[in-house]
Design an enzyme around this catalytic site. Structure first.
Site, PDB file in Angstrom:
ATOM      1  CE  LYS A  49     -12.780   4.106  -1.556  1.00 46.71           C
ATOM      2  NZ  LYS A  49     -13.925   4.371  -2.431  1.00 46.71           N
ATOM      3  CB  ILE A  50      -9.015  -1.004   4.230  1.00 47.22           C
ATOM      4  CG1 ILE A  50      -7.803  -1.464   3.410  1.00 47.22           C
ATOM      5  CG2 ILE A  50      -9.337  -1.974   5.367  1.00 47.22           C
ATOM      6  CD1 ILE A  50      -6.603  -1.846   4.186  1.00 47.22           C
TER       7      ILE A  50
END
Ligand code: G3P
Length: 183
Positions: A49-50
């Protein structure tokens, strides 16, 4: 449509997984992009997740070329979604509840993103996030979210209705009455 469980609570994951409706799990984004390669090695189905930032998109671009899947989170506009899709995100996460908090139509965002993805044949999938109630789930399903990531409390509510509860109570009572009559 897929359902993810939005929690870090292992016992909730175990319980709800028994229903056979869960396709994945998401947790809160404390992950920093420079740690992404190590995290991706934990298992072959890990998605990193970014956050939706310029630095985040740079990481998405690098990682997608290494076949590491990313989920760009904190998406609030079509432009942000497009940028993440173009950078190579496998998933984008528009935040439904937080958009509602500021009086913005989250469902329009989801259907606009889905229309763009389908029109151009992008592979990116939409994860509807910041889901807080059953109506959120129902509406994102209608608007074409590929996935809804749902907190365990909302999963629980998705199985319930007062008329189901009272119906079961009445059927049980009628069954007992019938049994007493024939015994
Ligand atoms: O899926 C994102 C979620 O963890 C955030 O939810 O309710 O804090 O906006 P919320």
């Amino acid at each position: 449509m897929k359902f993810f469980l939005d929690t870090a609570d292992v016992s909730a994951i175990k319980t709800i997984n028994e229903l056979g409706v869960v396709d994945g799990v998401t947790t809160n984004p404390t992950i920093i992009s420079r740690e992404a390669r190590d995290i991706a090695k934990w298992a072959d189905n890990i998605v990193v997740k970014i956050p939706m930032t310029m630095e985040g998109l740079k990481a998405v671009n690098v990682l997608s070329k290494e076949n590491i899947k990313t989920n760009v989170t904190l998406i609030f506009t079509v432009s942000q979604g497009l940028m993440a899709i173009k950078a190579g995100a496998a998933f984008i996460s528009p935040f439904v509840g937080r958009l509602e908090d500021i009086g913005t139509d989250a469902y329009q965002l989801i259907s606009d993103l889905r229309e763009i993805i389908d029109f151009y044949g992008f592979d990116t999938e939409i994860i509807a996030a910041s889901i807080r109630n059953t109506v959120h789930v129902e509406n994102v399903a209608k608007r074409g979210a590929h996935i809804a990531t749902i907190p365990d409390a909302v999963f629980d509510k998705m199985t319930k209705h007062p008329l189901t509860t009272s119906g079961i109570k009445n059927f049980t009572k009628d069954w007992e009455t019938f049994k007493n009559k024939v015994e």
